[in-house]
Design a protein around this motif. Sequence first.
Motif, PDB file in Angstrom:
ATOM      1  N   THR A 121      38.177  32.030 -61.627  1.00  0.00           N
ATOM      2  CA  THR A 121      37.692  31.087 -62.635  1.00  0.00           C
ATOM      3  C   THR A 121      36.330  30.514 -62.246  1.00  0.00           C
ATOM      4  O   THR A 121      35.418  30.388 -63.071  1.00  0.00           O
ATOM      5  N   THR A 122      36.181  30.184 -60.964  1.00  0.00           N
ATOM      6  CA  THR A 122      34.926  29.610 -60.480  1.00  0.00           C
ATOM      7  C   THR A 122      33.773  30.595 -60.631  1.00  0.00           C
ATOM      8  O   THR A 122      32.672  30.214 -61.057  1.00  0.00           O
ATOM      9  N   LEU A 123      33.999  31.851 -60.308  1.00  0.00           N
ATOM     10  CA  LEU A 123      32.929  32.839 -60.407  1.00  0.00           C
ATOM     11  C   LEU A 123      32.559  33.122 -61.859  1.00  0.00           C
ATOM     12  O   LEU A 123      31.401  33.427 -62.163  1.00  0.00           O
ATOM     13  N   GLU A 124      33.514  33.017 -62.761  1.00  0.00           N
ATOM     14  CA  GLU A 124      33.184  33.163 -64.178  1.00  0.00           C
ATOM     15  C   GLU A 124      32.247  32.043 -64.620  1.00  0.00           C
ATOM     16  O   GLU A 124      31.271  32.272 -65.344  1.00  0.00           O
ATOM     17  N   GLY A 125      32.525  30.821 -64.172  1.00  0.00           N
ATOM     18  CA  GLY A 125      31.646  29.702 -64.491  1.00  0.00           C
ATOM     19  C   GLY A 125      30.284  29.847 -63.853  1.00  0.00           C
ATOM     20  O   GLY A 125      29.252  29.495 -64.448  1.00  0.00           O
ATOM     21  N   PHE A 126      30.257  30.376 -62.634  1.00  0.00           N
ATOM     22  CA  PHE A 126      28.986  30.604 -61.937  1.00  0.00           C
ATOM     23  C   PHE A 126      28.103  31.555 -62.734  1.00  0.00           C
ATOM     24  O   PHE A 126      26.894  31.336 -62.874  1.00  0.00           O
ATOM     25  N   ALA A 127      28.690  32.631 -63.267  1.00  0.00           N
ATOM     26  CA  ALA A 127      27.903  33.607 -64.016  1.00  0.00           C
ATOM     27  C   ALA A 127      27.245  32.966 -65.224  1.00  0.00           C
ATOM     28  O   ALA A 127      26.088  33.254 -65.549  1.00  0.00           O
ATOM     29  N   SER A 128      27.963  32.062 -65.887  1.00  0.00           N
ATOM     30  CA  SER A 128      27.402  31.386 -67.057  1.00  0.00           C
ATOM     31  C   SER A 128      26.242  30.488 -66.662  1.00  0.00           C
ATOM     32  O   SER A 128      25.188  30.490 -67.306  1.00  0.00           O
ATOM     33  N   ALA A 129      26.421  29.718 -65.576  1.00  0.00           N
ATOM     34  CA  ALA A 129      25.356  28.817 -65.126  1.00  0.00           C
ATOM     35  C   ALA A 129      24.129  29.603 -64.690  1.00  0.00           C
ATOM     36  O   ALA A 129      22.988  29.216 -64.956  1.00  0.00           O
ATOM     37  N   ARG A 130      24.357  30.708 -64.025  1.00  0.00           N
ATOM     38  CA  ARG A 130      23.247  31.505 -63.539  1.00  0.00           C
ATOM     39  C   ARG A 130      22.428  32.095 -64.673  1.00  0.00           C
ATOM     40  O   ARG A 130      21.195  32.159 -64.592  1.00  0.00           O
ATOM     41  N   SER A 131      23.101  32.539 -65.714  1.00  0.00           N
ATOM     42  CA  SER A 131      22.387  33.175 -66.819  1.00  0.00           C
ATOM     43  C   SER A 131      21.429  32.214 -67.500  1.00  0.00           C
ATOM     44  O   SER A 131      20.425  32.635 -68.085  1.00  0.00           O
ATOM     45  N   ALA A 132      21.701  30.911 -67.426  1.00  0.00           N
ATOM     46  CA  ALA A 132      20.840  29.915 -68.067  1.00  0.00           C
ATOM     47  C   ALA A 132      19.585  29.625 -67.254  1.00  0.00           C
ATOM     48  O   ALA A 132      18.545  29.272 -67.808  1.00  0.00           O
ATOM     49  N   ARG A 133      19.673  29.752 -65.894  1.00  0.00           N
ATOM     50  CA  ARG A 133      18.527  29.422 -65.034  1.00  0.00           C
ATOM     51  C   ARG A 133      18.416  30.444 -63.901  1.00  0.00           C
ATOM     52  O   ARG A 133      18.531  30.096 -62.723  1.00  0.00           O
ATOM     53  N   PRO A 134      18.197  31.694 -64.209  1.00  0.00           N
ATOM     54  CA  PRO A 134      18.232  32.732 -63.171  1.00  0.00           C
ATOM     55  C   PRO A 134      17.201  32.533 -62.069  1.00  0.00           C
ATOM     56  O   PRO A 134      17.406  32.977 -60.932  1.00  0.00           O
ATOM     57  N   GLU A 135      16.089  31.852 -62.391  1.00  0.00           N
ATOM     58  CA  GLU A 135      15.037  31.665 -61.391  1.00  0.00           C
ATOM     59  C   GLU A 135      15.444  30.715 -60.279  1.00  0.00           C
ATOM     60  O   GLU A 135      14.762  30.630 -59.244  1.00  0.00           O
ATOM     61  N   ARG A 136      16.560  30.015 -60.436  1.00  0.00           N
ATOM     62  CA  ARG A 136      17.002  29.048 -59.432  1.00  0.00           C
ATOM     63  C   ARG A 136      18.001  29.663 -58.442  1.00  0.00           C
ATOM     64  O   ARG A 136      18.570  28.941 -57.617  1.00  0.00           O
ATOM     65  N   PHE A 137      18.211  30.990 -58.509  1.00  0.00           N
ATOM     66  CA  PHE A 137      19.242  31.626 -57.696  1.00  0.00           C
ATOM     67  C   PHE A 137      18.652  32.680 -56.772  1.00  0.00           C
ATOM     68  O   PHE A 137      17.722  33.397 -57.137  1.00  0.00           O
ATOM     69  N   VAL A 138      19.227  32.756 -55.580  1.00  0.00           N
ATOM     70  CA  VAL A 138      18.839  33.754 -54.583  1.00  0.00           C
ATOM     71  C   VAL A 138      20.121  34.447 -54.121  1.00  0.00           C
ATOM     72  O   VAL A 138      21.106  33.784 -53.796  1.00  0.00           O
ATOM     73  N   ASP A 139      20.112  35.773 -54.086  1.00  0.00           N
ATOM     74  CA  ASP A 139      21.302  36.539 -53.709  1.00  0.00           C
ATOM     75  C   ASP A 139      21.186  37.057 -52.280  1.00  0.00           C
ATOM     76  O   ASP A 139      20.138  37.592 -51.884  1.00  0.00           O
ATOM     77  N   VAL A 140      22.272  36.913 -51.532  1.00  0.00           N
ATOM     78  CA  VAL A 140      22.338  37.427 -50.159  1.00  0.00           C
ATOM     79  C   VAL A 140      23.692  38.115 -49.991  1.00  0.00           C
ATOM     80  O   VAL A 140      24.733  37.513 -50.278  1.00  0.00           O
ATOM     81  N   ARG A 141      23.673  39.341 -49.509  1.00  0.00           N
ATOM     82  CA  ARG A 141      24.923  40.073 -49.319  1.00  0.00           C
ATOM     83  C   ARG A 141      25.420  39.955 -47.885  1.00  0.00           C
ATOM     84  O   ARG A 141      24.642  40.001 -46.940  1.00  0.00           O
ATOM     85  N   PHE A 142      26.732  39.810 -47.769  1.00  0.00           N
ATOM     86  CA  PHE A 142      27.384  39.614 -46.476  1.00  0.00           C
ATOM     87  C   PHE A 142      26.976  40.697 -45.472  1.00  0.00           C
ATOM     88  O   PHE A 142      26.643  40.401 -44.317  1.00  0.00           O
ATOM     89  N   ALA A 143      26.980  41.948 -45.908  1.00  0.00           N
ATOM     90  CA  ALA A 143      26.656  43.048 -44.991  1.00  0.00           C
ATOM     91  C   ALA A 143      25.249  42.897 -44.430  1.00  0.00           C
ATOM     92  O   ALA A 143      25.008  43.206 -43.250  1.00  0.00           O
ATOM     93  N   ASP A 144      24.310  42.411 -45.246  1.00  0.00           N
ATOM     94  CA  ASP A 144      22.938  42.218 -44.768  1.00  0.00           C
ATOM     95  C   ASP A 144      22.857  41.064 -43.777  1.00  0.00           C
ATOM     96  O   ASP A 144      22.141  41.152 -42.773  1.00  0.00           O
ATOM     97  N   THR A 145      23.574  39.971 -44.068  1.00  0.00           N
ATOM     98  CA  THR A 145      23.559  38.824 -43.159  1.00  0.00           C
ATOM     99  C   THR A 145      24.066  39.225 -41.776  1.00  0.00           C
ATOM    100  O   THR A 145      23.538  38.782 -40.750  1.00  0.00           O
TER     101      THR A 145
END
Length: 382
Positions: free
Chosen positions: A290-314
């Motif tokens: 449920t939380t990740l579904e809400g995250f996707a909605s918030a992100r779509s409204a302000r994509p420039e405010r998000f940075v993605d980092v993948r666990f394998a890279d970290t």
Amino acid sequence: MTVTTALNVPELLDGACAKTGLSDFGDDWFREPLDVLVRSLNTEAALSPLGFELTRHRLTALLADRLRLRELQRSNPEVLDVEVRVAAEICGLPRTGSTLLHRLLAASPQVTSTLSWEVAYPLPFPGEGPDAEQRKHRAQERMQMFSQLSPDFGDLHTVVWDGPEEDVILLDRTFVSMSFDSFYWVPAYGDWLRSADQRPAYRELREWLQVLQWQNTSRSMPWVLKSPHHLTAVDTVLDEFADCKIVMTHRSPVNAVPSYASMVRAMSSQYSENVDPVRIGRYWSRRFATTLEGFASARSARPERFVDVRFADTVSKPLEVARQVLETLGLPAGPADDAAFEAYLTQNRTERHGSHSYAPSDFGLSEDQLRRDFAFYSEVYL
């Protein structure tokens, strides 16, 4: 085993007043989350006698800190003028590399972060000097007690009393915090939390950061903070902290969900002798979907405010990831940052990292079911 004694909000409030000699809690908006939490603790958590005493003590201490915060602001009104800049809130499901990334970034001389001892004891003790010696000593004692109560926890999450720690522990004092349904079986509180307006809590988070900066006037760098709790209030975070970016850590929920369920089982066993791993696993699987579904909605409204980092890279190239994240925050890494990152990684290798075995089936889950339930997320971000 359950207890016949129930937590009582008026008694908790009176206890905090007696402990501090103060009576002004400020705006009473916090009463709703406190009332919901206490009702859920009384009816759902199945607290053991020790769990009841620990919880009563903890809630009283959190209320006492609310009183002390208002008194400090009244006595030192300049605290409310301290400028707080949050560069990043590191989010993501728990167990996705966010702790490693947070501690790595926090090593940079360009930023500051909340430390374990100060989120536990954010306000100066009476007569205490600027070195905070009493609070640091108390934090070490508290961590030792926690390790004794939950000996398996260190295998899941390395805790360092003077290292970077999640700012959600400051939010505990608002009673709007994922801490509570992680440490207790309180699903009714969890339902309330995820539908609540968290803006008053985040305004108070800013006030706590002001207090920490005020105690150390050289601490004027932007904050890099971290907690999976912020996934429940992404829009609120972005509204309250205008320059903040959400650094989202990504890992397959097939790994992350059972791992967090294992951590919750270890934490909640301190407070209840009736800990059901299957119930825990299914609860957190639903919550995170449920939380990740809400995250996707918030992100779509302000994509420039998000940075993605993948666990394998970290895990595989932490220095490169840390430099990239700082760059996206407008804080390009230099030689001093690189040296700090290297020093932290050296320290990190010496800290305790025990092994901990578990499987999705331990928590009433299956890999196939987790893949299906989180396909909407995995197909986009993994």
